[in-house]
Motif scaffolding. Structure first.
Motif, PDB file in Angstrom:
ATOM      1  N   THR A 143      -7.961  -3.224  -1.330  1.00 45.66           N
ATOM      2  CA  THR A 143      -7.814  -1.830  -1.690  1.00 45.66           C
ATOM      3  C   THR A 143      -6.556  -1.346  -2.323  1.00 45.66           C
ATOM      4  O   THR A 143      -5.494  -1.810  -2.211  1.00 45.66           O
ATOM      5  CB  THR A 143      -7.934  -0.695  -0.372  1.00 45.66           C
ATOM      6  N   ALA A 144      -6.481  -0.478  -3.355  1.00 49.82           N
ATOM      7  CA  ALA A 144      -5.537  -0.246  -4.335  1.00 49.82           C
ATOM      8  C   ALA A 144      -5.696   1.225  -4.857  1.00 49.82           C
ATOM      9  O   ALA A 144      -6.920   1.586  -4.886  1.00 49.82           O
ATOM     10  CB  ALA A 144      -5.126  -1.242  -5.225  1.00 49.82           C
ATOM     11  N   CYS A 145      -4.725   1.839  -5.419  1.00 49.06           N
ATOM     12  CA  CYS A 145      -5.090   2.907  -6.239  1.00 49.06           C
ATOM     13  C   CYS A 145      -3.977   2.999  -7.371  1.00 49.06           C
ATOM     14  O   CYS A 145      -3.173   2.035  -7.505  1.00 49.06           O
ATOM     15  CB  CYS A 145      -4.796   4.366  -5.395  1.00 49.06           C
ATOM     16  N   HIS A 146      -4.030   3.981  -8.164  1.00 45.65           N
ATOM     17  CA  HIS A 146      -3.125   3.982  -9.568  1.00 45.65           C
ATOM     18  C   HIS A 146      -1.498   4.186  -9.098  1.00 45.65           C
ATOM     19  O   HIS A 146      -0.948   3.711  -9.900  1.00 45.65           O
ATOM     20  CB  HIS A 146      -3.447   4.852 -10.308  1.00 45.65           C
ATOM     21  N   VAL A 147      -1.436   4.377  -7.876  1.00 43.04           N
ATOM     22  CA  VAL A 147       0.112   4.616  -7.436  1.00 43.04           C
ATOM     23  C   VAL A 147       0.464   3.102  -7.007  1.00 43.04           C
ATOM     24  O   VAL A 147       1.699   2.544  -7.294  1.00 43.04           O
ATOM     25  CB  VAL A 147       0.366   5.480  -6.219  1.00 43.04           C
ATOM     26  N   CYS A 148      -0.334   2.418  -6.258  1.00 42.15           N
ATOM     27  CA  CYS A 148       0.178   1.187  -5.506  1.00 42.15           C
ATOM     28  C   CYS A 148      -0.318  -0.097  -6.181  1.00 42.15           C
ATOM     29  O   CYS A 148      -0.006  -1.190  -5.808  1.00 42.15           O
ATOM     30  CB  CYS A 148       0.105   1.314  -4.012  1.00 42.15           C
ATOM     31  N   GLY A 149      -1.583  -0.102  -6.877  1.00 41.66           N
ATOM     32  CA  GLY A 149      -2.328  -1.339  -7.067  1.00 41.66           C
ATOM     33  C   GLY A 149      -1.821  -1.763  -8.480  1.00 41.66           C
ATOM     34  O   GLY A 149      -0.810  -1.668  -8.957  1.00 41.66           O
ATOM     35  N   LEU A 188       0.950  -1.402   0.202  1.00 41.79           N
ATOM     36  CA  LEU A 188      -0.013   0.096  -0.187  1.00 41.79           C
ATOM     37  C   LEU A 188       0.970   1.220   0.016  1.00 41.79           C
ATOM     38  O   LEU A 188       1.980   1.372   0.633  1.00 41.79           O
ATOM     39  CB  LEU A 188      -0.840   0.186   1.289  1.00 41.79           C
ATOM     40  N   CYS A 189       0.522   2.290  -0.488  1.00 40.01           N
ATOM     41  CA  CYS A 189       1.005   3.536  -0.965  1.00 40.01           C
ATOM     42  C   CYS A 189       0.548   4.385   0.419  1.00 40.01           C
ATOM     43  O   CYS A 189      -0.133   3.774   1.015  1.00 40.01           O
ATOM     44  CB  CYS A 189       0.832   4.400  -1.971  1.00 40.01           C
ATOM     45  N   PRO A 190       1.455   5.483   0.816  1.00 38.56           N
ATOM     46  CA  PRO A 190       1.019   5.927   2.207  1.00 38.56           C
ATOM     47  C   PRO A 190      -0.447   6.470   2.409  1.00 38.56           C
ATOM     48  O   PRO A 190      -1.011   6.434   3.406  1.00 38.56           O
ATOM     49  CB  PRO A 190       2.068   7.151   2.274  1.00 38.56           C
ATOM     50  N   GLU A 191      -0.880   6.980   1.262  1.00 38.51           N
ATOM     51  CA  GLU A 191      -2.483   7.405   1.360  1.00 38.51           C
ATOM     52  C   GLU A 191      -3.358   6.147   1.597  1.00 38.51           C
ATOM     53  O   GLU A 191      -4.008   6.221   2.340  1.00 38.51           O
ATOM     54  CB  GLU A 191      -2.604   8.132   0.150  1.00 38.51           C
ATOM     55  N   CYS A 192      -3.142   5.135   0.677  1.00 29.94           N
ATOM     56  CA  CYS A 192      -3.969   3.966   0.865  1.00 29.94           C
ATOM     57  C   CYS A 192      -3.624   3.314   2.284  1.00 29.94           C
ATOM     58  O   CYS A 192      -4.581   2.772   2.892  1.00 29.94           O
ATOM     59  CB  CYS A 192      -3.808   2.884  -0.198  1.00 29.94           C
ATOM     60  N   GLN A 193      -2.305   3.308   2.853  1.00 32.12           N
ATOM     61  CA  GLN A 193      -2.282   2.848   4.277  1.00 32.12           C
ATOM     62  C   GLN A 193      -3.099   3.521   5.283  1.00 32.12           C
ATOM     63  O   GLN A 193      -3.531   2.771   6.265  1.00 32.12           O
ATOM     64  CB  GLN A 193      -0.579   2.781   4.257  1.00 32.12           C
TER      65      GLN A 193
HETATM   66 ZN   LIG Z   1      -2.236   3.589  -3.260  1.00 29.81          ZN
END
Ligand SMILES: [Zn+2]
Ligand SMILES: [Zn+2]
Length: 179
Positions: free
Chosen positions: A168-174, A147-152
């Motif tokens: 959960t994931a986003c375009h940065v970490c997923g 997980l990136c810091p925001e998702c974490q």
């Molecule tokens: Zn993320």
């Protein structure tokens, strides 16, 4: 017992316990969820009523069994990690993207715009990503995506819609998708 893992059940219990001023803890175990709670009888009755009546959209409660606790005390109500024992719980099927996530995908100002794998505790994959129970991120195919810091931060905040949302994931970490 029922479908109570991966559907936002622990934060739901946490929220009700905090609202009623009860102390104790909630964890996932092989049977479903294990709640230990300290308070007077009528408040605990209200607590159990609310667990049923305000349950999250994907949760299904089959039975709640009550037992008296040996002398125990807690200074607060907390969410603890999963206990691994004999597995008899059920797992939720994958669920279509919920309206809130859909809005985020189409909102140019959202972190999830236009991320195709957006999900939260009320929607997203479940059964198709599970390798074993209990349903924790390290037991799913998301284990390799850190997980990136925001998702974490979302994942760690009990009152966030993505608290312990394992996929959960986003375009940065997923995961990425190309056409
Ligand atoms: Zn993320
Ligand atoms: Zn959602």
């Amino acid at each position: 017992m029922g479908i109570v893992q991966g559907v936002g059940f622990r934060p739901h219990v946490y929220h009700i316990a905090k609202t009623l001023g009860l102390r104790g803890e909630v964890s996932n175990d092989g049977q479903g969820a294990l709640i230990k709670v300290v308070g007077d009888r009528s408040t605990i009755d209200t607590f159990i009523d609310k667990i049923h009546s305000e349950r999250p959209p994907l949760a299904q409660i089959e039975t709640i069994t009550r037992h008296p606790l040996p002398q125990t005390d807690f200074s607060d109500f907390i969410i603890t990690s999963s206990i691994t024992n004999t597995v008899r719980t059920k797992i939720a099927p994958d669920a279509a993207t919920c309206p809130t996530c859909k809005n985020e995908i189409f909102d140019p100002l959202s972190c999830w715009y236009p991320y195709p794998f957006t999900n939260c505790t009320h929607c997203g994959p479940r059964l198709s990503i599970i390798k074993k129970l209990p349903y924790d991120r390290q037991n799913t195919s998301m284990a390799n995506f850190n997980l990136c810091p925001e998702c974490q931060q979302d994942y760690s905040e009990p009152l966030n819609r993505r608290f312990h949302a394992q996929p959960t994931a986003c375009h940065v970490c997923g995961q990425k998708a190309w056409l």
